[in-house]
Design a protein around this motif. Structure first.
Motif, PDB file in Angstrom:
ATOM      1  N   UNK A 205      54.098  12.887  21.029  1.00 48.07           N
ATOM      2  CA  UNK A 205      55.369  12.925  20.300  1.00 48.07           C
ATOM      3  C   UNK A 205      55.611  14.303  19.709  1.00 48.07           C
ATOM      4  N   UNK A 206      54.537  14.999  19.311  1.00 45.26           N
ATOM      5  CA  UNK A 206      54.705  16.363  18.831  1.00 45.26           C
ATOM      6  C   UNK A 206      55.176  17.275  19.950  1.00 45.26           C
ATOM      7  N   UNK A 207      54.721  17.002  21.173  1.00 46.32           N
ATOM      8  CA  UNK A 207      55.191  17.783  22.317  1.00 46.32           C
ATOM      9  C   UNK A 207      56.692  17.609  22.500  1.00 46.32           C
ATOM     10  N   UNK A 208      57.170  16.374  22.350  1.00 45.70           N
ATOM     11  CA  UNK A 208      58.599  16.117  22.543  1.00 45.70           C
ATOM     12  C   UNK A 208      59.431  16.578  21.353  1.00 45.70           C
ATOM     13  N   UNK A 209      58.809  16.658  20.173  1.00 46.52           N
ATOM     14  CA  UNK A 209      59.580  16.977  18.980  1.00 46.52           C
ATOM     15  C   UNK A 209      59.286  18.334  18.389  1.00 46.52           C
ATOM     16  N   UNK A 210      58.855  19.280  19.185  1.00 45.56           N
ATOM     17  CA  UNK A 210      58.607  20.624  18.670  1.00 45.56           C
ATOM     18  C   UNK A 210      59.890  21.203  18.086  1.00 45.56           C
ATOM     19  N   UNK A 211      59.699  22.079  17.121  1.00 48.16           N
ATOM     20  CA  UNK A 211      60.843  22.547  16.335  1.00 48.16           C
ATOM     21  C   UNK A 211      61.623  23.642  17.025  1.00 48.16           C
ATOM     22  N   UNK A 212      61.918  23.491  18.301  1.00 50.80           N
ATOM     23  CA  UNK A 212      62.735  24.459  19.019  1.00 50.80           C
ATOM     24  C   UNK A 212      62.183  25.863  18.964  1.00 50.80           C
ATOM     25  N   UNK A 213      60.871  26.008  19.239  1.00 45.93           N
ATOM     26  CA  UNK A 213      60.246  27.324  19.124  1.00 45.93           C
ATOM     27  C   UNK A 213      60.900  28.320  20.073  1.00 45.93           C
ATOM     28  N   UNK A 214      61.254  27.879  21.254  1.00 45.54           N
ATOM     29  CA  UNK A 214      61.833  28.780  22.244  1.00 45.54           C
ATOM     30  C   UNK A 214      63.352  28.888  22.129  1.00 45.54           C
ATOM     31  N   UNK A 215      63.939  28.160  21.182  1.00 40.16           N
ATOM     32  CA  UNK A 215      65.387  28.214  21.005  1.00 40.16           C
ATOM     33  C   UNK A 215      65.787  29.462  20.222  1.00 40.16           C
ATOM     34  N   UNK A 216      66.909  30.010  20.575  1.00 39.49           N
ATOM     35  CA  UNK A 216      67.437  31.181  19.875  1.00 39.49           C
ATOM     36  C   UNK A 216      68.051  30.743  18.544  1.00 39.49           C
ATOM     37  N   UNK A 217      67.698  31.398  17.422  1.00 37.40           N
ATOM     38  CA  UNK A 217      68.274  31.011  16.121  1.00 37.40           C
ATOM     39  C   UNK A 217      69.798  31.064  16.143  1.00 37.40           C
ATOM     40  N   UNK A 218      70.415  30.118  15.474  1.00 38.21           N
ATOM     41  CA  UNK A 218      71.874  30.025  15.472  1.00 38.21           C
ATOM     42  C   UNK A 218      72.535  31.264  14.869  1.00 38.21           C
ATOM     43  N   UNK A 219      71.908  31.870  13.873  1.00 38.90           N
ATOM     44  CA  UNK A 219      72.560  33.006  13.211  1.00 38.90           C
ATOM     45  C   UNK A 219      72.704  34.222  14.116  1.00 38.90           C
ATOM     46  N   UNK A 220      71.923  34.274  15.227  1.00 39.52           N
ATOM     47  CA  UNK A 220      72.046  35.401  16.145  1.00 39.52           C
ATOM     48  C   UNK A 220      73.349  35.353  16.936  1.00 39.52           C
ATOM     49  N   UNK A 221      73.908  34.167  17.111  1.00 43.33           N
ATOM     50  CA  UNK A 221      75.166  34.077  17.868  1.00 43.33           C
ATOM     51  C   UNK A 221      76.296  34.779  17.127  1.00 43.33           C
ATOM     52  N   UNK A 222      76.297  34.695  15.802  1.00 41.17           N
ATOM     53  CA  UNK A 222      77.331  35.361  15.017  1.00 41.17           C
ATOM     54  C   UNK A 222      76.927  36.765  14.592  1.00 41.17           C
ATOM     55  N   UNK A 223      75.629  37.084  14.727  1.00 40.05           N
ATOM     56  CA  UNK A 223      75.145  38.398  14.300  1.00 40.05           C
ATOM     57  C   UNK A 223      74.243  38.985  15.387  1.00 40.05           C
TER      58      UNK A 223
END
Length: 297
Positions: A205-223
């Motif tokens: 379940x930790x594998x499925x629920x990782x905290x978006x480590x490879x996701x780009x932070x949302x604030x980078x889209x605006x900055x």
């Protein structure tokens, strides 16, 4: 007098490219007021729980909400993440204690104080932004940069937490695998086997629920001007490589738990078959005894 060639020539006047932000350099950002006035301060990331109800926290001045940034006292700042990580900037011991006590009432699951990341933030407008040894150099201690540093450090401490958990799960599964390899049966009690399987299912379940480590932070889209700082921090903390390695470990644990469940199911069905054969044998014996007892005078 215009010639035939002049009439065929196309005269094109391009429109001025005046869309907002088109001519800004990537590294150029609008000035923001620093939220920490010191030019050098500490930064530490802790894994205090497995889940924090961030919306329920109260009693702190909110600076931003994504990620959740609050002010501690006069000069401290903290970033709080719903997956259990807390990042402290320039926080005193009393401020840290007060924050952790407030979080404890709205947190679930055990944290791990061994999964901690620490650094020193150095503010210098003339230096290139990014990690440099034990320092993280930034041009301004504003909200956006502190949020970005908090994102990276929180992901790093979350990976450390899961790596330590996966290591304990591997230590628990190794004796079971050795039992199967040596004599094809488990020496552990059924309750211990079920605990091991449950721990490995939690790893899945930790594998499925990782905290978006490879996701780009949302604030980078605006900055997008902060993309260079984020890329250097991500590389220094090895987020990408550690996340992929952890995925492989947790996938192995998931397969191990499936093997244990199937093995336990096989042994239980085998015992059930033996019990059924024993009952049939007892029934035949009773039938034969009744048959011969009736024929005796």
């Amino acid at each position: 007098m215009t010639t035939q060639q002049d009439r065929k020539r196309i005269h094109w006047n391009p429109r001025p490219r005046n869309r907002p932000g088109l001519h800004l350099k990537t590294e150029k950002l609008p000035y923001q007021r620093p939220i920490i006035s010191q030019l050098r301060f500490s930064a530490s990331a802790l894994m205090v729980a497995e889940r924090i109800d961030v919306k329920a926290l109260s009693g702190f001045e909110i600076i931003a909400k994504s990620p959740f940034l609050v002010r501690l006292g006069k000069s401290g700042v903290a970033a709080i993440f719903r997956y259990g990580a807390v990042v402290l900037f320039n926080a005193s011991g009393d401020e840290k204690t007060r924050l952790l006590e407030a979080i404890r009432a709205h947190a679930s699951g055990a944290g791990d104080h061994g999964a901690e990341e620490s650094a020193v933030v150095d503010v210098d407008p003339e230096e290139e932004e990014g990690p440099s040894g034990q320092y993280i150099k930034i041009k301004n201690a504003d909200r956006l940069r502190l949020q970005l540093i908090a994102e990276v450090m929180a992901k790093a401490t979350m990976l450390s937490f899961q790596e330590r958990q996966a290591g304990r799960d591997f230590d628990r599964s190794e004796p079971l695998a050795r039992d199967l390899a040596e004599d094809g049966r488990f020496s552990a009690k059924p309750s211990e086997l079920l605990k091991a399987v449950g721990s490995m299912l939690l790893a899945e379940s930790r594998l499925n629920g990782r905290a978006g480590v490879l996701d780009r932070p949302d604030l980078l889209w605006d900055n997008p001007g902060l993309s260079g700082l984020y890329a250097r921090l991500e590389g220094d903390y090895e987020l990408h490589d550690r996340a992929l390695t952890l995925d492989r470990k947790l996938t192995t644990l998931s397969h191990t738990s499936e093997t244990l469940v199937e093995t336990m199911r096989y042994h239980s069905s085998h015992r059930l078959e033996l019990a059924i054969l024993l009952l049939i044998f007892v029934e035949l014996c009773l039938a034969l005894y009744g048959h011969f007892s009736h024929e005796m005078p």
